[in-house]
Design a protein around this motif. Structure first.
Motif, PDB file in Angstrom:
ATOM      1  N   VAL A 126       0.645  -1.408  -0.306  1.00  0.00           N
ATOM      2  CA  VAL A 126       0.278  -0.213  -0.226  1.00  0.00           C
ATOM      3  C   VAL A 126       0.992   1.732  -0.063  1.00  0.00           C
ATOM      4  N   ASN A 127       1.702   1.020   1.024  1.00  0.00           N
ATOM      5  CA  ASN A 127       2.906   2.379   1.290  1.00  0.00           C
ATOM      6  C   ASN A 127       3.708   2.456  -0.432  1.00  0.00           C
ATOM      7  N   ASP A 185       1.118   4.002  -2.907  1.00  0.00           N
ATOM      8  CA  ASP A 185       1.470   5.774  -2.718  1.00  0.00           C
ATOM      9  C   ASP A 185       2.560   6.222  -3.011  1.00  0.00           C
ATOM     10  N   LYS A 214       1.952   9.559  -5.851  1.00  0.00           N
ATOM     11  CA  LYS A 214       2.192  10.793  -5.299  1.00  0.00           C
ATOM     12  C   LYS A 214       3.174  11.719  -5.892  1.00  0.00           C
ATOM     13  N   ASP A 266       5.793   7.232   5.990  1.00  0.00           N
ATOM     14  CA  ASP A 266       5.378   5.894   5.716  1.00  0.00           C
ATOM     15  C   ASP A 266       6.863   5.011   5.857  1.00  0.00           C
ATOM     16  N   ASN A 302      -4.053   2.748  11.570  1.00  0.00           N
ATOM     17  CA  ASN A 302      -3.438   3.659  10.307  1.00  0.00           C
ATOM     18  C   ASN A 302      -5.188   3.825   9.953  1.00  0.00           C
ATOM     19  N   SER A 303      -5.100   4.903   9.685  1.00  0.00           N
ATOM     20  CA  SER A 303      -6.522   5.555   8.678  1.00  0.00           C
ATOM     21  C   SER A 303      -6.525   5.022   6.853  1.00  0.00           C
ATOM     22  N   LYS A 304      -4.741   5.579   6.852  1.00  0.00           N
ATOM     23  CA  LYS A 304      -4.586   4.848   5.929  1.00  0.00           C
ATOM     24  C   LYS A 304      -4.167   3.020   4.977  1.00  0.00           C
ATOM     25  N   LEU A 305      -4.137   3.031   5.848  1.00  0.00           N
ATOM     26  CA  LEU A 305      -4.423   1.561   5.578  1.00  0.00           C
ATOM     27  C   LEU A 305      -5.477   1.172   6.202  1.00  0.00           C
ATOM     28  N   ARG A 306      -5.886   1.332   7.320  1.00  0.00           N
ATOM     29  CA  ARG A 306      -7.285   0.775   7.319  1.00  0.00           C
ATOM     30  C   ARG A 306      -8.408   0.736   6.499  1.00  0.00           C
ATOM     31  N   GLN A 307      -8.227   1.845   5.666  1.00  0.00           N
ATOM     32  CA  GLN A 307      -8.961   2.209   4.277  1.00  0.00           C
ATOM     33  C   GLN A 307      -8.767   1.652   3.331  1.00  0.00           C
ATOM     34  N   ALA A 308      -7.465   1.457   3.347  1.00  0.00           N
ATOM     35  CA  ALA A 308      -6.850   0.535   2.171  1.00  0.00           C
ATOM     36  C   ALA A 308      -7.702  -1.302   2.115  1.00  0.00           C
TER      37      ALA A 308
END
Length: 310
Positions: A30-31, A34, A38, A45, A284-290
């Protein structure tokens, strides 16, 4: 009964290995994706990605070492095998432990609130603190590997002088005990740092709640929630870390028991790098959403291929 315990331990190791590899691989993937999209990546991260990769390396190292030790126990008394096994373990364990400790330091400096000048100096130079901590840990790694190899050379020389190139059972037991003692001592350093961070985080949260007791927002303000979230991660980290550390410390005194129950100790040791990344994903919000997107996609795919769904 002994066979049943071995089967249970082997099954536990396989399950933990699969979960740990999947969770750590997910964090790294995921990181990295991303980062590619970006063209930049945040400090946290970077730490999470490096930690995930190091834990995958540690899981594979423990898995292979356990497998070889179980299938070929005679190799345990081979000097070359001991050197390879210990060097592999030291490197894998070092980066896994220190990167997790650096992650705790990052959250502490990012979230905690102190008016102390030293703390503020470190907080304003957060990235440098992370870099210096990792560089300093490399010194410990070098000393650990150097000390281990010197110890192996001394025991090898003693064996040659006694007209026995291989280790005797007693020598082998003493050798392994000292090996585990050295590894435990070097693991104690980041463990102590994590305990200090945990204590300071609690004190910071208590101080913040004391200043917010007359605030209308109460205990639900963003700073308080950030404190609580960080504390939950550090507490989880310390719980698994404590079990991991105790498993290492126990090996110093029960080497003969370890030789018979190597799978049991391996199952305890890999619990830390296997389960802790699951907690990091949830916090972690980003990892949780992913992860939710992946679960939703898998659910849709399963419905498409299920012939019983109309």
């Amino acid at each position: 009964m002994d066979i049943a315990i071995r089967i249970i331990c082997a099954a536990t190791i396989i399950v933990e290995f699969i979960i740990g590899s999947a969770a750590n691989g997910f964090i790294a993937l995921v990181n990295i994706i991303d980062w590619v999209k970006k063209r930049k990546i945040s400090t946290v991260d970077k730490i999470l990605t490096a930690l995930a990769i190091s834990r995958i390396n540690m899981l594979w190292s423990v898995f292979i070492i356990t497998l070889v030790s179980s299938l070929y126990p005679d190799l345990e008394v081979s000097v070359k095998m001991l050197r390879i096994k210990n060097s592999t373990w030291i490197v894998a364990n070092h980066f896994s432990i220190w990167l997790a400790t650096v992650l705790s330091i990052f959250y502490f400096l990012k979230i905690a609130t102190f008016s102390n000048s030293i703390f503020l100096y470190l907080k304003w130079r957060l990235e440098k603190v992370v870099s210096v901590t990792l560089l300093l840990s490399l010194v410990f790694l070098f000393v650990n590997i150097l000390g281990m190899n010197i110890h192996i050379d001394l025991w090898t020389g003693a064996s040659k002088r006694s007209l026995s190139y291989g280790f005797t059972l007693r020598n082998c037991t003493q050798f392994h005990r000292l090996i585990f003692l050295i590894n435990t001592m070097f693991t104690l350093i980041p463990f102590t740092v994590s305990l200090i961070i945990f204590t300071l985080l609690i004190f910071s949260l208590w101080t913040h709640l004391k200043t917010m007791q007359y605030n209308v927002k109460g205990s639900r303000d963003p700073r308080t929630m950030a404190h609580i979230n960080a504390l939950q991660m550090v507490v989880t980290f310390l719980l698994f870390y404590t079990g991991f550390f105790l498993a290492l410390a126990t090996q110093v005194w029960v080497f003969q028991l370890l030789a018979k129950n190597i799978m049991f100790f391996a199952a305890i040791i890999i619990t830390f790098p296997s389960v802790h990344p699951c907690v990091l994903i949830l916090k972690n919000s980003k990892l949780r959403q992913a992860s939710l997107l992946v679960l939703w996609w898998l659910r849709c795919e399963s419905k498409d291929v299920d012939p019983f769904v109309p």
